[in-house]
Design an enzyme around this catalytic site. Sequence first.
Site, PDB file in Angstrom:
ATOM      1  N   CYS A   1      -5.293  -8.485  -0.109  1.00 53.10           N
ATOM      2  CA  CYS A   1      -6.303  -7.464  -0.410  1.00 53.10           C
ATOM      3  C   CYS A   1      -7.622  -8.104  -0.848  1.00 53.10           C
ATOM      4  O   CYS A   1      -7.689  -8.725  -1.906  1.00 53.10           O
ATOM      5  CB  CYS A   1      -5.731  -6.552  -1.500  1.00 53.10           C
ATOM      6  SG  CYS A   1      -6.933  -5.524  -2.333  1.00 53.10           S
TER       7      CYS A   1
ATOM      8  N   CYS B   1      -9.074  -6.986  -4.156  1.00 51.48           N
ATOM      9  CA  CYS B   1      -8.238  -7.506  -5.253  1.00 51.48           C
ATOM     10  C   CYS B   1      -8.705  -8.902  -5.662  1.00 51.48           C
ATOM     11  O   CYS B   1      -8.671  -9.263  -6.837  1.00 51.48           O
ATOM     12  CB  CYS B   1      -6.774  -7.572  -4.837  1.00 51.48           C
ATOM     13  SG  CYS B   1      -6.040  -5.970  -4.469  1.00 51.48           S
TER      14      CYS B   1
END
Length: 105
Positions: free
Chosen positions: A30, A33
């Site tokens: 991600c 993230c």
Amino acid sequence: MALAITDATFEEVVLKSDKPVMVDFWAAWCGPCRMVGPIIDELSAEYEGKVVIGKVDVDANQEFAAKYGVRNIPTVLVFHNGEVVGKQVGVAPKQTYADSLDALL
């Protein structure tokens, strides 16, 4: 460095904590993230001893992500006395996360 939290340790580390707890639900693939990760690590150092700050890899640990309705990552939840008291979905400035912790201290 933020604490690695797993399904096996979540209840003990997060729900039974006598301090506020910030949990970053993330995954290695991600992109956003990876932007939030360093912020969480900085906060972990700055709030050491006052707040528990950890990360849950949602690919390896799905039980509590599902329980708390984490559908998008990164999602950062703040717990106090075992209850969710704050939620931030997506990337936010460091101060946003700090403010949610300061409100509990």
